[in-house]
Design an enzyme around this catalytic site. Structure first.
Site, PDB file in Angstrom:
ATOM      1  N   ASN A 301       0.839  -1.103   0.062  1.00 39.39           N
ATOM      2  CA  ASN A 301      -0.069   0.167  -0.032  1.00 39.39           C
ATOM      3  C   ASN A 301       0.874   1.150   0.046  1.00 39.39           C
ATOM      4  O   ASN A 301       0.558   2.319  -0.821  1.00 39.39           O
ATOM      5  CB  ASN A 301      -0.775  -0.056   1.127  1.00 39.39           C
ATOM      6  CG  ASN A 301      -1.837   0.925   1.009  1.00 39.39           C
ATOM      7  OD1 ASN A 301      -1.604   2.148   1.399  1.00 39.39           O
ATOM      8  ND2 ASN A 301      -3.259   0.768   0.572  1.00 39.39           N
ATOM      9  N   GLU A1193     -39.990  -4.866 -12.850  1.00 34.27           N
ATOM     10  CA  GLU A1193     -39.630  -3.515 -13.200  1.00 34.27           C
ATOM     11  C   GLU A1193     -39.859  -2.583 -12.060  1.00 34.27           C
ATOM     12  O   GLU A1193     -39.362  -1.591 -11.991  1.00 34.27           O
ATOM     13  CB  GLU A1193     -39.831  -3.076 -14.416  1.00 34.27           C
ATOM     14  CG  GLU A1193     -39.261  -3.955 -15.562  1.00 34.27           C
ATOM     15  CD  GLU A1193     -39.759  -3.703 -16.747  1.00 34.27           C
ATOM     16  OE1 GLU A1193     -39.126  -3.120 -17.736  1.00 34.27           O
ATOM     17  OE2 GLU A1193     -41.088  -3.970 -17.055  1.00 34.27           O
TER      18      GLU A1193
HETATM   19  C1  LIG Z   1     -10.329  -3.841  -4.983  1.00 28.97           C
HETATM   20  C2  LIG Z   1      -9.369  -2.939  -4.345  1.00 28.97           C
HETATM   21  C3  LIG Z   1      -9.753  -2.222  -3.521  1.00 28.97           C
HETATM   22  C4  LIG Z   1      -8.968  -1.239  -2.770  1.00 28.97           C
HETATM   23  N1  LIG Z   1      -9.218  -0.323  -1.862  1.00 28.97           N
HETATM   24  C5  LIG Z   1      -8.281   0.553  -1.408  1.00 28.97           C
HETATM   25  C6  LIG Z   1      -8.715   1.647  -0.793  1.00 28.97           C
HETATM   26  O1  LIG Z   1      -9.597   1.816  -0.399  1.00 28.97           O
HETATM   27  N2  LIG Z   1      -7.698   2.334  -0.047  1.00 28.97           N
HETATM   28  C7  LIG Z   1      -6.411   2.054  -0.472  1.00 28.97           C
HETATM   29  O2  LIG Z   1      -5.484   2.676   0.074  1.00 28.97           O
HETATM   30  N3  LIG Z   1      -6.077   1.016  -1.095  1.00 28.97           N
HETATM   31  C8  LIG Z   1      -6.864   0.350  -1.759  1.00 28.97           C
HETATM   32  N4  LIG Z   1      -6.727  -0.515  -2.698  1.00 28.97           N
HETATM   33  C9  LIG Z   1      -5.120  -0.845  -2.792  1.00 28.97           C
HETATM   34  C10 LIG Z   1      -4.607  -1.654  -1.933  1.00 28.97           C
HETATM   35  O3  LIG Z   1      -4.432  -1.322  -0.627  1.00 28.97           O
HETATM   36  C11 LIG Z   1      -3.102  -2.078  -2.556  1.00 28.97           C
HETATM   37  O4  LIG Z   1      -3.017  -2.622  -3.611  1.00 28.97           O
HETATM   38  C12 LIG Z   1      -2.182  -3.009  -1.529  1.00 28.97           C
HETATM   39  O5  LIG Z   1      -2.067  -2.379  -0.246  1.00 28.97           O
HETATM   40  C13 LIG Z   1      -1.072  -3.553  -2.145  1.00 28.97           C
HETATM   41  O6  LIG Z   1      -0.457  -4.366  -1.395  1.00 28.97           O
HETATM   42  P1  LIG Z   1      -0.193  -5.777  -2.113  1.00 28.97           P
HETATM   43  O7  LIG Z   1       0.672  -6.582  -1.260  1.00 28.97           O
HETATM   44  O8  LIG Z   1      -1.251  -6.356  -2.575  1.00 28.97           O
HETATM   45  O9  LIG Z   1       0.791  -5.263  -3.231  1.00 28.97           O
HETATM   46  P2  LIG Z   1       1.402  -6.017  -4.524  1.00 28.97           P
HETATM   47  O10 LIG Z   1       0.436  -5.946  -5.581  1.00 28.97           O
HETATM   48  O11 LIG Z   1       1.786  -7.507  -4.167  1.00 28.97           O
HETATM   49  O12 LIG Z   1       2.576  -5.132  -4.785  1.00 28.97           O
HETATM   50  C14 LIG Z   1       2.520  -3.776  -4.903  1.00 28.97           C
HETATM   51  C15 LIG Z   1       3.707  -3.117  -5.427  1.00 28.97           C
HETATM   52  O13 LIG Z   1       4.385  -2.460  -4.123  1.00 28.97           O
HETATM   53  C16 LIG Z   1       5.616  -2.918  -4.330  1.00 28.97           C
HETATM   54  N5  LIG Z   1       5.870  -3.638  -3.025  1.00 28.97           N
HETATM   55  C17 LIG Z   1       5.341  -4.340  -2.174  1.00 28.97           C
HETATM   56  N6  LIG Z   1       6.155  -4.788  -0.953  1.00 28.97           N
HETATM   57  C18 LIG Z   1       7.232  -4.061  -1.141  1.00 28.97           C
HETATM   58  C19 LIG Z   1       8.389  -3.919  -0.105  1.00 28.97           C
HETATM   59  N7  LIG Z   1       8.333  -4.399   0.895  1.00 28.97           N
HETATM   60  N8  LIG Z   1       9.455  -3.096  -0.680  1.00 28.97           N
HETATM   61  C20 LIG Z   1       9.527  -2.310  -1.870  1.00 28.97           C
HETATM   62  N9  LIG Z   1       8.429  -2.447  -2.830  1.00 28.97           N
HETATM   63  C21 LIG Z   1       7.203  -3.213  -2.339  1.00 28.97           C
HETATM   64  C22 LIG Z   1       5.858  -3.923  -5.277  1.00 28.97           C
HETATM   65  O14 LIG Z   1       7.297  -4.201  -6.040  1.00 28.97           O
HETATM   66  C23 LIG Z   1       4.778  -3.631  -6.348  1.00 28.97           C
HETATM   67  O15 LIG Z   1       5.232  -2.907  -7.193  1.00 28.97           O
HETATM   68  C24 LIG Z   1      -7.460  -1.267  -3.029  1.00 28.97           C
HETATM   69  C25 LIG Z   1      -7.009  -2.536  -4.083  1.00 28.97           C
HETATM   70  C26 LIG Z   1      -7.866  -3.080  -4.711  1.00 28.97           C
HETATM   71  C27 LIG Z   1      -7.615  -4.139  -5.669  1.00 28.97           C
END
Ligand SMILES: Cc1cc2nc3c(=O)[nH]c(=O)nc-3n(C[C@H](O)[C@H](O)[C@H](O)COP(=O)(O)OP(=O)(O)OC[C@H]3O[C@@H](n4cnc5c(N)ncnc54)[C@H](O)[C@@H]3O)c2cc1C
Ligand code: FES
Length: 1258
Positions: A301, A1193
């Site tokens: 995030n 509807e």
């Molecule tokens: C349906 C949906 C709703 C969402 N709603 C919200 C919301 O309301 N508010 C909000 O803030 N976010 C929201 N998000 C975003 C979500 O919070 C982020 O996508 C999530 O936190 C990313 O974490 P991940 O582990 O899934 O990332 P990944 O997809 O696994 O990685 C994301 C990126 O971060 C980098 N990264 C990850 N970890 C590290 C690390 N330790 N060091 C360096 N780089 C790193 C990676 O290289 C990559 O480029 C939403 C996402 C979705 C799909």
């Protein structure tokens, strides 16, 4: 549900996740439970599945497995959850059919009764309890299901975590894992050294944890990463540690884990130590959904969500320290975050506003912190960070620096707002970005922070600081989603009715259990056919252009590609002329909208087909004009013919005699169907006689057969169309499904292989159109006492690039424009505009939801002008006795008046209105509003042949009955109702009767399942067939009256009596003469009324639906559970149209809103907290089967009661602030529009609409 075992703590963790985002490699060592594993009809149905089905929580059933998994996972972790936990667990699940109420009813049966519920007299365990129930007469029922039937939930019976996985986790040495795929390698290191080495070796490789950021990029934007590094197993990155410096959280900690850690800390640590935790937790609660938070990492995030991170502004403002590492110069690996304690005199807060309160990315968010000089309100340090504003989180550094040394008072506030607006420059944007709204939010958030801090200062030193006025305090609270309460009321069956006769009873959907167990088969579930190919479409990227060339060479060379299909491959008809302009399968020489299908790729897999489709290169030469909007169509005189007009009385003369005239215009945006099952087809050539089977998700198999036969140039008798069930349609699977079926059929014909086409959500939204955007212009003449004497209106609908049913929609909008009112002099014209948007089509309500909204808008306009209340104007002008409509059809409005009066009474309208007025006086930044809206909904399709129907009933020698008819099951429960009809007619239990599929082979030429007519017309046909059979059996029954059904059938067979019969219904005698402007286009009328109450947050534009009471006249219900479900589902879809669903296009006609990320349909958080529906009793309808009425509807329009309740709240805001000028609210009435309408000093700073010269703190 994912289950993992942690050997160190010996703990098993269960969590829900979105299957579409979860990388399979991340599941190494984990157990996965799908809906099939939870329970099945072959083994044992799980209580979650049983209760969802029996509480009528499934309609089309497409969302049901997801619902089951969310609830099941929660129960695995909390066998007796609280209502709050249940609501949170469902925040990420969308349902387009039910309106959520029945799903929540099922959920409540698992929940602990909270003390709040007890004190309110609302007990979720005693279903449907309602304090007012005692006032209803006894013959009315509120039971739609019986909890006595439910199996208890027994946590000891759940599947255990696989012991072999446990052993594996305990015994295996941790080592790096490598998974090699076709396009990528997944590497999962186990320690920091390995990670840093890998990062140094592959600097471009992303670190993937939850994949919720990287996944969508790869899936939807075609980004390819040859190497992916998965750091989730590295202990150093999983750390959770409290030290004297604060709390350290590892970068791969899931957001759910962070939530739990903070929640525990807040409950255990002293309040002053947890200010930051509270602020972060506030953002986490509404961040994404539980499924997202369960996998998304803190690091992901922070690193990946540059502008939309809800955490970054608050982490930055609270001085969070990040611990980074790298083998190279620039740090590239984020290890952990440190959240520190705050000092005395330090305050912190976080804010956000999103298009939907839950599971939606923020429009703007903020994190703010202030530190005062000890014992004073003098700013020592200030941090203000915003997200969502520009491409990254921004700091208002200059503002903060300038304000140091200032007292925390109104002068400071005033200056701060001006400085903030000057410092944070938002680029003007053409991508539909809400620039003014964002700016208003920026200053409004700061104002909230200002108030919060003032109030906190008071608690530290009440003598020096007075806090904020009472009426401002509610403005500090955000809305929270509560478990809704509801009551459903319907007339019980007569005690004399046979216990076996199911008509009038709340029977469960025939497929309910199969929906809940995942056994219900949709097109994409059909097993693949030998040699089957997948099809991906290539669509136009220009709105109006000549196709200069199509280069398919690169696409053809892609792996797995079989062929490319264009207009040249269509053996016969490529253009269908149902009117002057054609419907087109493949664009031939030119394209007329973005999203038009130009060609299609067939390949051995869906992935290969899509990859190749992206490589087709099309060269265009742009053509003029490009017409996108209604205004542009008017300018270019671009319309589909004919234009329609209706007139009664003498409008011009009436305008001469009225006391006042108002004129106005209302714009209503379009709406995406967002059926959960996207358009889907499987075309299977049978290899002889040019026969082809088509399995299609459609409401109209006959049109599929007709269009496919015409496109292939074969007689219709070679094309067999089969429909088992449809995962939602709402009008969107008529002609559009025919065109898509033709695309697949042409490909199947050319290749000789089976071809499957499942549109992605994005393509579906792009290609298939939706509800027509609408502009209504009106001039209304009325007397000072509120009587409306004359209306002159013009309606324009945006039909898009091909006619589809646009002219019909325009006609219906005219025929239904009077809604519930008698207007003696009325003139209205309707125009279907021809533009270069994707062709719009039928959608639940078919023009009525738009035209009647215009009507209700001028009703409120008259109320504003006369000073009378809107409900008075409604009552004064409502149809009152047997009268004629504006096209001279007779109607008896008795039930309209009954619905209105009952709704007024049941909602306690007047007393609540008084309470609301009181609330509004006492609250400045929160206002409530209430509105009650009546409805007359005419039933009919305007022409007799469109309501004909047929049925076919076979009785087999074992007594079982196979029933079929021409109606399509798309969630509305038609098959369940038809089995109820057959059961009553044949006098046998429902369990003897089976429905297999709707098919053109059994019922030829069936009309579309549309216009709420399915049950009416097919019910008549089923009844006819059953009566024919019973007549044949009668002599045998008379001879042996004590015999059983099976005896009679056996005897009939032995006497060579035919045990198969067709049934037929000729249709209703409906006609309309447009030349004369009169006719009988409808058979009968449904009536209803809805009262809704809302609360708005004037500072953000957010709102909450507090309560809705609906009273509907639907005749005698055949199945009250199904019918109430239709009313509620339609109502919630109506809330979507009128208050939140927003389609956005670029100036070039490219749709921006192509998925659930950008387009928000109502979720659990959007339904009224109190949601009551009652069916008008004693109102038999003489024209339809068993005195019922077709109601699919009608309930939709009642969603506008929320629109008008919001308008009422805005009126209250504006009158309090001395803004007397009339104001216009368009649909959808989004938070952005609400905020702008609640004009105040903040909106004035941004858009200059205030002009009162008041101080911003009031
Ligand atoms: C349906 C949906 C709703 C969402 N709603 C919200 C919301 O309301 N508010 C909000 O803030 N976010 C929201 N998000 C975003 C979500 O919070 C982020 O996508 C999530 O936190 C990313 O974490 P991940 O582990 O899934 O990332 P990944 O997809 O696994 O990685 C994301 C990126 O971060 C980098 N990264 C990850 N970890 C590290 C690390 N330790 N060091 C360096 N780089 C790193 C990676 O290289 C990559 O480029 C939403 C996402 C979705 C799909
Ligand atoms: S039942 Fe939920 S989407 Fe149809």
């Amino acid at each position: 549900m994912i289950s993992t075992y942690e050997p160190a703590s010996k703990k098993i963790r269960h969590y829900s996740a979105n299957a579409c985002l979860l990388p399979i490699c991340s599941l190494y060592g984990a157990a996965v439970t799908t809906v099939e594993g939870v329970g099945s009809t072959k083994t044992r149905i799980h209580p979650v599945q049983e209760r969802l089905a029996k509480c009528h929580g499934s309609q089309c059933g497409f969302c049901t497995p997801g619902m089951v998994m969310s609830i099941y996972t929660l129960l695995r972790n909390h066998p007796e959850p609280t209502a709050e936990q249940m609501i949170a667990a469902l925040a990420g699940n969308l349902c387009r059919c039910t309106g959520y109420r029945p799903i929540l009813d099922a959920c409540k049966t698992f929940c602990k009764v909270s003390s709040d519920d007890r004190s309110a007299g609302l007990c979720p365990l005693v279903e449907n309890s309602w304090p007012l129930l005692v006032f209803f007469p006894l013959k009315v029922s509120t039971r739609l299901f019986s909890t006595d039937e439910f199996q208890p939930l027994d946590p000891t019976q759940e599947l255990i975590f696989p012991p072999e996985l446990m052993r594996m986790a305990e015994s295996q040495q941790k080592r790096a894992l490598f998974f090699h795929g076709e396009q990528m390698t997944w590497i999962s290191p186990v320690n920091l050294d390995e990670l840093l080495d890998l990062k140094a070796a592959y600097p471009k490789a992303p670190l993937v944890v939850g994949n919720t950021s990287v996944g969508p990029e790869m899936k939807f934007r075609g980004v390819v990463h040859p190497i992916v590094i998965a750091p989730a197993r590295i202990l150093d990155l999983n750390v959770v540690k409290f030290t004297d410096d604060g709390l350290t959280l590892g970068a791969v900690c899931s957001l759910s884990l962070v939530t739990d850690v903070l929640t525990n800390a807040i409950s255990e640590l002293p309040e002053e130590k947890t200010k930051v935790f509270c602020a972060v937790l506030k953002q986490l609660r509404t961040l994404g959904s539980e499924q997202i938070r369960n996998v998304a990492s803190l690091g992901g995030n922070i690193i990946s969500r540059k502008s939309t991170s809800d955490l970054n502004p608050i982490l930055a403002a609270s001085g969070c320290m990040l611990n980074l590492a790298s083998r190279v110069l620039l740090p590239d690996t984020f290890m952990s975050a440190l959240l520190s304690d705050f000092a005395q005199g330090e305050y912190v807060s976080a804010f956000r506003q999103a298009p939907r309160r839950e599971n939606a990315l923020p429009i703007t968010n903020a994190g703010m912190r202030v530190l005062f000089e000890e014992g004073t309100d003098i700013i020592k340090d200030l941090s203000i960070f915003y997200g969502g504003a520009v491409s990254t989180t921004v700091c208002a550094k200059q503002t903060c620096w300038t304000l140091i040394g200032r007292h925390w008072n109104e002068q400071m506030l005033d200056e701060a707002c001006r400085l903030l607006l000057g410092e944070i420059a938002l680029p003007g944007s053409d991508s539909g970005e809400k620039v003014d709204y964002k700016k208003t939010l920026m200053v409004s958030f700061f104002y909230r922070f200002f108030l919060e801090v003032l109030q906190s200062l008071k608690t530290t030193d009440p003598c020096c600081y007075h806090g904020i006025p009472m009426e401002y305090r509610s403005g500090l609270q955000d809305f929270k989603t509560k478990m809704p309460q509801s009551i459903q009321l319907y007339q019980d069956i007569e005690p004399s009715q046979s216990p076996q006769d199911p008509v009038g009873r709340p029977i469960m959907h025939q497929s309910g259990i199969k929906h809940a167990t995942g056994e219900a088969v949709y097109i994409d579930d059909l097993p693949s056919v030998d040699g089957e190919l997948s099809l991906a479409v290539v669509t136009s990227s220009r709105a109006h252009a000549k196709i200069v060339s199509i280069d398919t060479s690169e696409a053809l060379n892609r792996p797995g590609v079989f062929d490319i299909i264009t207009a040249h491959d269509v053996p016969a008809t490529n253009e269908f002329y149902y009117s002057d302009d054609p419907e087109i399968i493949f664009a031939r020489n030119k394209v007329i909208c973005v999203g038009q299908i130009v060609c299609a790729v067939v390949a051995d897999s869906d992935v290969h087909a899509k990859q190749a489709a992206a490589k087709v290169k099309i060269e265009y030469e742009v053509l003029e004009p490009v017409i996108l909007t209604i205004e542009e169509a008017i300018k270019h005189n671009s319309f589909f013919e004919p234009k329609r007009k209706l007139e009664q009385g003498n409008v011009d003369q009436a305008f001469e005699t009225v006391d006042s005239i108002i004129e106005g215009e209302l714009c209503i945006g379009g709406q995406e169907h967002f059926y959960m099952e996207t358009q889907s087809v499987l075309a299977v050539p049978k290899g002889e006689d040019k026969e082809m089977d088509l399995y299609v998700s459609t409401q109209h198999p006959a049109i599929i057969q007709e269009m496919v036969a015409a496109s292939l140039g074969v007689p219709a008798n070679r094309i067999m169309c089969h429909v088992k069930r449809v995962g939602g349609a709402f009008g969107g699977k008529l002609l559009k499904a025919g065109l898509l079926a033709s695309v697949a059929a042409v490909a199947a014909n050319k290749t000789g292989r089976a071809v499957r086409l499942i549109l992605s959500r994005g393509d579906d939204m792009l290609i298939t159109g939706g509800r027509h955007p609408f502009i209504g212009k009106y001039k209304v003449g009325f007397m000072n006492d509120g009587r409306i004497r004359a209306v002159d209106a013009k309606y324009y609908i945006n039909g898009g690039c091909t006619p589809d049913e646009s002219v019909l929609v325009a006609e219906v909008s005219l025929l239904k424009m009077d809604n519930a009112y008698k207007i003696p002099n009325l003139r209205c014209c309707a125009y279907a505009c021809k533009t270069n948007l994707p062709s719009n089509t039928a959608f639940r309500g078919f023009g009525f939801p738009q035209s009647a909204l215009v009507t209700e808008t001028w009703i409120t306009g008259v109320a504003d002008k006369t000073g009378l209340s809107p409900e008075k104007i409604r009552e004064i002008n409502m149809y009152k006795e047997i009268e004629q409509t504006h096209f001279k059809q007779k109607l008896d409005p008795q039930n309209l008046i009954r619905c209105w009066n009952e709704c007024m009474e049941k909602s306690a309208y007047y007393s609540r209105k008084t309470t609301i007025e009181e609330f509004n006086k006492q609250n400045y930044w929160k206002k409530k509003g209430i509105a009650v809206v009546p409805m007359k909904y005419p039933f009919g399709l305007g022409t007799r042949y469109l309501t004909q129907a047929a049925a076919l009933v076979h009785i087999y020698t074992d007594g079982s009955v196979l029933l079929t008819h021409g109606g399509i099951e798309m969630g509305q429960g038609i098959h369940t109702k038809m089995i109820q009809v057959a059961s009553r007619e044949l006098n046998i239990p429902m369990s003897y009767i089976h429905f297999c599929e709707t098919s053109t082979t059994t019922i030829p030429n069936a009309c579309a399942s549309a216009g709420s007519a399915g049950t009416d017309v097919n019910g008549m046909a089923v009844k006819d067939a059953c009566q024919t059979l019973l007549k044949r059996l009668q002599p045998i029954i008379s001879k042996n009256p004590k015999g059983t059904w099976n005896d009679w059938i056996k005897e009939a067979f032995e006497q060579s009596v035919s045990l198969s019969a067709t049934g037929y219904f000729r249709g209703y005698n409906e006609k309309m003469d447009w030349e004369k402007g009169e006719g009988q286009p409808f058979t009968y009328f449904l009536y209803g009324a809805a009262c809704s109450e809302v609360e708005i947050n004037c500072l953000t534009g957010d709102h909450k639906n507090l309560r809705t009471d609906i009273v509907m006249d639907i005749g005698c219900s055949i199945n009250p559970a199904v019918d109430i479900g239709q009313i509620e589902g339609a109502f919630v879809q109506g809330i979507g149209l009128y208050t939140m669903e927003e389609l956005k296009y670029s100036p070039e006609g490219v749709l921006y809103t192509k998925g659930p990320d950008q387009y928000k349909i109502p979720a659990v958080c959007d339904i009224p907290e109190q949601f009551n529906v009652s069916l008008l009793s004693s109102s038999p309808n003489p024209y339809a089967i068993y005195a019922s009425k077709g109601l699919g509807e009608a309930g939709f329009f009642l969603g506008c009661s929320v629109f008008f309740a919001l308008r009422d709240a805005v009126t209250s805001v504006r009158s309090e602030r001395g803004l007397t000028k009339t104001f216009v609210l368009n649909s959808p009435l989004t938070a952005e529009q609400l905020r702008a309408s609640c004009a105040d000093a903040f909106t004035e700073m941004v858009i200059g609409r205030w002009g009162k010269g008041q101080s911003i703190s009031g």
